[in-house]
Structures are given as structure tokens and as C-alpha cells.
Design an enzyme around this catalytic site. Structure first.
Site, mmCIF file in Angstrom:
data_model
loop_
_atom_site.group_PDB
_atom_site.id
_atom_site.type_symbol
_atom_site.label_atom_id
_atom_site.label_comp_id
_atom_site.label_asym_id
_atom_site.label_seq_id
_atom_site.Cartn_x
_atom_site.Cartn_y
_atom_site.Cartn_z
ATOM 1 N N GLU A 67 0.810 -1.225 0.000
ATOM 2 C CA GLU A 67 0.000 0.000 0.000
ATOM 3 C C GLU A 67 0.840 1.270 0.000
ATOM 4 O O GLU A 67 0.547 2.228 -0.712
ATOM 5 C CB GLU A 67 -0.962 0.008 1.198
ATOM 6 C CG GLU A 67 -2.111 -0.991 1.091
ATOM 7 C CD GLU A 67 -1.733 -2.403 1.509
ATOM 8 O OE1 GLU A 67 -0.548 -2.636 1.824
ATOM 9 O OE2 GLU A 67 -2.610 -3.277 1.528
ATOM 10 N N HIS A 136 -10.965 -3.983 9.889
ATOM 11 C CA HIS A 136 -11.653 -3.839 8.596
ATOM 12 C C HIS A 136 -12.902 -2.987 8.738
ATOM 13 O O HIS A 136 -13.834 -3.104 7.955
ATOM 14 C CB HIS A 136 -12.052 -5.212 8.020
ATOM 15 C CG HIS A 136 -10.897 -6.013 7.512
ATOM 16 N ND1 HIS A 136 -9.943 -6.555 8.348
ATOM 17 C CD2 HIS A 136 -10.527 -6.359 6.256
ATOM 18 C CE1 HIS A 136 -9.045 -7.209 7.635
ATOM 19 N NE2 HIS A 136 -9.370 -7.105 6.354
#
Lengths: 330, 340
Positions: A67, A136
Site C-alpha cells: 500500500e 476492517h
């Protein structure tokens, strides 16, 4: 809305984002997309479905799980002429990409004295409600709005999602685009005109009312509209979706408060040091003497997100908390 | 960037001249910092000149580099105007970033210089992204990321090279192995200091070169560039070199005397000058002329920067965004407000 709307169709917020990406890929060859599984498989949330097939592997790129590396690549590509839309999947993973967001993407235009622009969109889904647990589910938009140097948008309707995504891609400034998971299936009318955009930094009065102003973000927009219908007759609720948290159109909010004298801010982010506080501060600064009751906050009570539904439901703010807040001051 | 390739006599003399210019620039920077004319943090490039000059001598006007916190050498080597560099260091409006960047953020986008960078390793992903632009444009250009060996342990460098390799991007990852990461010797923080070994892990070519030999650096980077332009993807070049000054000016972090002597005996400028004189490509008199010319140019550059104006205070509010920033104006107005 900035344009006269001629035709609309009813689609989901997920489809609205997909349409916006497709239209911008078609309109401008410099638009590229990358991230994990955005290519051939069409994304874990199906946001990029069909784009790889139609625009090819050069423009819709599957990236290694890196990322920080691929946000940084987005910065470098944007600085040299492309308009990348980089996908972080779940906003919690900003933790992995933080250096390039905090020190490069949001600072380069300024620290190089305006020499280069970073027309980069970084998008992610955020929010709880799926028992997806602490890593999440978190909202990150307050943290992102606090970094300085980037725009942060949080659409609460399909039309806002489509119009804002198109504006974000066309913006010469870096933009964080945050999609609340609970809104993906929300369906509403969206203009079909390919030139339809929503300017970043303009709030939208989604419903007019007289008694209480509810500033609602993301899934709270739908919640507020439903609740307003339910309360109609007892309390007249005005619903405003700021749509963009940075820049923040506090003038539209203050105008509403001047009329209602009552303010509730409903946003899923943690309550301390947050989005709620910023909105209320600006109302205090610009419309303090119009307030009849203390402003109310509906948000997350500062815990990480737990997994078990009994626990998650306990701490996750929703319609019940919003209704109580309205009734406290109505 | 110098115009003639190092295969030619003109190119070699130009490379020597460029290296001398880098060093003289930094000597002035050191003095200006000591005299309090440069605020902030300053990291000098003295000792590593052959790396910047050798590598950038392979580049063309449509290539890009990313640099480091130790970026002055890369800037001068890319041909940036020393006067505007000194102006940036001395916090003047004529600086490349109009006073917003300082030593660690000098950039000249028009010259292909995507910025010095205050965070170790952060240039590598950015150069990788420039590589995507180049690949899509198909314009036969490359991106080159300079970084020190201290950045080799940074996760984002690993991520960047992984990405560059997966996407076959025209990028060169150039490790300036100067043996110290801040104050720590490489051996203390790496089990394997043979960074060329990393190439196999990424599945890309890697080569170690003598970073005190400008021609050696030039040849290795030229080969890497050639591979990139032929669509073979990225390469790693490890240049073994040394910096003569502490990590940052003003730090009490001296380098071991013996080690310093070893490297100064192999000084990139002295050895290359002697070599050119020996080969009959340069005379001692010509070298003196070069030095005099550079001294005069840099003295004038310092003077011009010194006489420049600092940025106006209100410029602090500009260039946060490309468009007017209503929130900033709002807060600014409130800060100036003298009554409710």
C-alpha cells in the site's frame, strides 16, 4: 447540484462509483486505476467490475500488496502527468500507506512552492456493521481531514458519490474518497448526463425542515431521511449532507442552524477530537447566538470496533442514537 | 546533466567540472550554515560527487529523478541554478520552492528533479510512479531513484522495487552506499551489506560499482537505462562511496579518522583529475581555470541569493491547494479577528 438535471436513473451507490470511474476512464486517457484486485477480478466490493475488460491491464492495474509503495507510485505518476485513482480496499489499511499520504501526497504541492500538482484520488471503504472487527471497520475520514493538504469527501447518496468521484478525478489536488460500506447498496436517483459533477466543498440540503438541523454523513444521510419522515408531524427535521469534510461548507450548515436553532451532528467516526467537534465549532463561531439548545453529537464512543454483533451493536451509532439526540433538543 | 557522454573527452572534462561544482557548492553551504545564514537542517553531499554526476550524466531532458535529504549534489548535477538553490537554502523568495522547502525539499520539476525528500526511502515509490507515466507515454525515458543504504531497510523501498519489477517499469534504483545510516555503520544494522544480492530476490539485475569512479557509475547506470528502455524493467545499482561530513551539519557525530583517510585517498575528484591529466585530456592549468570559473560563479550565486528578498508572510497561505482554500481563509480571518 451545480447543473440543471434533465434525466436520472435509479442505481446503487456502488454502481454510481463504477459509472463515474468508467466515464472518466473514457473521457481522459491519463486516468488510470490501481490497487489490489481492482483488475481482472473486479475488486472485493465489485467497485471496478468490468473496467479491466474494457480498458485493459495498462490502465486498470492489479498491484502487489504494497500500500505504501503503490500510493507513493500514485504520487509519482500524478506528479508526472497521470490522474491515478488508487484503491486501498479497507480504510484501516491506510495504516500501511501512511508515510506516502502524510508526508508526500499531501505536502508536495506546498513544499515545492506550487511547482507540481498531485492530481491523485485515493479511495477506500470504511465503517462498521459487518462484524468485520477492528481492522476492517474503522472510519478514517477525521484523521485524513486533519492531515492538511488534501481534500476529503464522504458521499451519503449515490448521486453525491458519482458527482464527487468525477470531481475528485478532475481535481488537480489530492483527494481522499471514503465510501461507507453500509451505503454501497443504497439506491437513489442519479443524473445520467456524463457532464454531471458535484463540486467538492458544497454541502447539500437533502431535506428541508424547520425545527432541528441534522448534519449527517455517509450512511447517516439515509438514516436521517428515514427518521425525518417518521418524525414528521412531531418534529420537522432538516437534513444536510456536507458531502465534503475538507473543504467544509459550514456556511450552508450555519444558515440552517440560524433557521432551526438546533443542531445534531451524526457521523460514524470516534467522538473525541473529531468531525463532530469541527462542525460544531464552526457553528459556534458563526451562529452561536442562534442556538437555542446545546448541539448534539452522534458518533462512535471511542472504542476500537469489536466483532461480535452484540458488542458491535452496542457501540455502533445508528438510528436509535440519532433519534434520541433529536428528541433531547427538539 | 552534462551534454556530452562520458565516452568522449569533452564529456569527461565536463563531468570533472560538475563534480568540482558540487563540492564547492557544499563547502559554501557548510560555511553559510555555520555563519547562521542558512536556517534548518543541512545534510552535505561532499565525498559522493561521482555518484550524482556519473548517474545523471546518463539522463536526458525527459528523464526524472527523485532525491534524498542529502540532495544538493543531485540538484547541481541535474543542472539546477545554484543561485536559486542558495536562495532556497537562505529562505529567500527566489528559491526553487519560494522558501517553502529549504534544504531537504529543493525541487525543479522542469529539470526533471522531482524533489529532495526529508523522509528516508520515500523517493523510491515516487520514482516508480513516474515510471508508470513513462511506460504509458512510451516516450523512451526513465526514472531514477537515489537513496542511501539507510533506506534499504525501509519497507517502502522494498515495496517500490517489488512494484517496479512486477510492472516492468523503466526505473533505476540507485543505492548510494556511503557506509553510514545517520550515525550507524552499515554493519551494525544489516546482516548482509552486499546489497547487490537483493536483485535476485526481486528478479531484476543488480550491480555494485565503485562509487568514487564517475565513469564506473556512468557505465553501470547507462546499462541499467538501456535495459529499461528496451522494456526489461528496473535495475538496482549499488555505488560504494563515502561522505566526508557528519550526517547533518552541526552534529557532533564525527566519522572514524582512519576510515575517512582511506576514502579521501580515493577521492573521486582528485583521482579523476589526475587520470585526465595523465591521459593528456586536461592540463593542471586548465583545471585551475575550471576551478576559478566555478568559484566565481558560485560566489556570485551566493551574493545574488543573499541580496534576495525573503517571501512575504502571507505567502504561507498559498499553494496548499491549486484552488482557493476557503477553510484556510476562514481560520486566517478568525485569527486576525479582534472582537466577536
Amino acid at each position: 447540484m451545480s447543473q440543471t438535471i434533465t434525466q436520472t436513473e435509479t442505481i446503487s451507490l456502488r454502481e454510481a462509483i463504477n459509472q463515474a470511474l468508467r466515464e472518466e476512464l473514457e473521457r481522459d486517457d491519463d486516468v488510470v486505476i490501481w490497487g489490489e484486485d481492482v483488475g481482472e477480478s473486479g475488486h472485493v466490493s465489485n467497485i471496478t467490475e468490468g473496467l479491466y475488460d474494457d480498458f485493459g491491464a495498462e490502465r486498470v492495474r492489479d498491484a502487489p500488496l504494497a500500500e505504501n509503495g503503490f500510493v507513493g507510485a500514485g504520487v509519482g505518476a500524478a506528479a508526472t502527468g497521470l490522474r491515478p485513482v488508487v484503491d486501498i480496499m479497507y480504510a484501516d489499511f491506510f495504516g500501511v500507506a501512511c508515510e506516502q499520504m502524510l508526508n508526500q501526497m499531501t505536502k508536495m504541492h506546498y513544499m515545492f512552492g506550487g511547482q507540481l500538482t498531485v492530481p491523485l484520488v485515493v479511495r477506500a471503504s470504511e465503517g462498521a456493521g459487518l462484524s468485520a472487527a477492528a481492522q476492517h471497520s474503522k472510519t478514517t475520514h477525521t484523521f485524513l481531514s486533519h492531515m492538511t493538504g488534501s481534500k476529503v469527501v464522504t458521499p451519503g447518496t449515490p448521486a453525491a458519490a458519482k458527482g464527487l468521484m468525477k470531481s475528485a478525478i478532475r481535481s488537480d489536488d489530492p483527494v481522499f474518497f471514503l465510501e461507507n460500506k453500509r451505503t454501497y447498496t443504497m439506491k437513489d436517483e442519479v443524473p445520467t448526463d456524463e457532464d454531471f459533477t458535484v463540486p467538492i466543498g458544497e454541502a447539500s440540503v437533502e431535506r428541508a425542515g424547520e425545527d432541528v438541523t441534522v448534519v449527517a454523513t455517509q450512511a447517516f444521510v439515509g438514516d436521517s431521511l428515514e427518521l425525518a419522515e417518521q418524525l414528521e408531524g412531531d418534529v420537522s427535521v432538516e437534513v444536510i449532507d456536507p458531502r465534503s469534510l475538507y473543504p467544509l461548507d459550514h456556511e450552508t450548515i450555519a444558515e440552517s442552524v440560524k433557521k432551526t436553532g438546533r443542531l445534531v451532528v451524526a457521523d460514524e467516526s470516534p467522538l473525541s477530537y473529531g468531525t463532530h467537534a469541527e462542525i460544531i465549532s464552526r457553528v459556534n463561531e458563526t451562529a452561536f447566538y442562534y442556538l437555542d439548545k446545546p448541539p448534539q453529537r452522534v458518533g462512535w464512543p471511542d472504542t476500537p470496533v469489536p466483532s461480535a454483533p452484540t458488542l458491535e451493536n452496542e457501540v455502533m451509532p445508528g438510528r436509535d442514537e440519532l433519534q434520541r439526540a433529536i428528541e433531547r433538543i427538539a | 546533466m552534462i551534454d556530452s557522454p562520458l565516452e568522449t573527452e569533452d564529456g569527461r572534462v565536463a563531468a570533472l567540472e560538475s563534480m568540482v561544482k558540487l563540492r564547492r557548492f557544499e563547502e559554501r553551504t557548510s560555511n553559510l550554515f555555520a555563519d547562521g545564514e542558512i536556517p534548518g537542517f543541512v545534510h552535505l553531499y561532499i565525498g559522493q560527487e561521482a555518484v550524482a554526476v556519473g548517474a545523471t550524466s546518463t539522463l536526458d531532458s525527459n528523464d526524472h529523478i527523485t532525491s534524498t535529504h542529502r540532495g544538493h549534489g543531485h540538484c547541481v548535477a541535474m543542472g539546477l541554478d545554484p543561485s536559486r538553490m542558495f536562495a532556497e537554502l537562505m529562505a529567500k523568495d527566489d528559491g526553487f520552492c519560494r522558501g517553502k522547502g529549504g534544504s531537504m525539499h529543493i525541487a525543479d520539476v522542469n529539470a526533471g528533479m522531482l524533489g529532495a525528500n526529508g523522509v528516508v526511502g520515500s523517493g523510491a515509490p515516487i520514482a516508480t510512479g513516474a515510471g508508470v507515466t513513462k511506460k504509458l507515454a512510451g516516450d523512451d525515458s526513465v526514472a531514477l531513484a537515489f537513496y542511501g543504504e539507510g533506506a534499504v531497510s525501509e519497507g517502502q523501498v522494498h515495496e517500490a522495487i517489488t512494484l517496479g519489477a512486477a510492472w516492468d517499469l523503466p526505473v533505476i534504483y540507485l543505492v548510494e552506499k556511503n557506509n553510514y545510516a545517520e550515525g550507524m555503520p552499515a554493519e551494525r544494522i544489516f546482516r548482509n551489506t552486499d546489497f547487490e544480492d537483493f536483485g535476485d530476490a526481486y528478479g531484476i539485475p543488480a550491480e555494485t560499482v565503485d562509487g568514487m569512479d564517475v565513469v564506473d557509475v556512468y557505465e553501470a547506470v547507462s546499462d541499467a537505462k538501456q535495459r529499461a528502455l528496451e522494456g526489461e524493467g528496473p535495475s538496482i545499482v549499488v555505488a560504494e562511496t563515502f561522505r566526508y561530513n557528519p550526517h547533518s551539519e552541526g552534529l557532533d557525530m564525527p566519522l572514524p579518522e582512519e576510515e575517512l583517510e582511506y576514502w579521501k585517498d580515493r577521492d573521486a575528484i582528485e583521482t579523476f583529475k589526475d587520470e585526465l591529466i595523465e591521459q593528456g585530456e586536461l592540463t593542471a592549468e586548465q583545471f585551475e581555470e575550471i576551478e576559478d570559473r566555478i568559484e566565481a560563479e558560485l560566489d556570485e550565486a551566493v551574493e545574488r541569493a543573499r541580496n534576495g528578498e525573503p517571501p512575504e508572510p502571507e505567502q504561507a497561505y498559498e499553494d496548499v491547494f491549486t484552488e482557493p482554500a476557503p477553510d484556510i481563509e476562514y481560520h486566517r480571518a478568525n485569527l486576525g479577528r479582534d472582537q466577536l
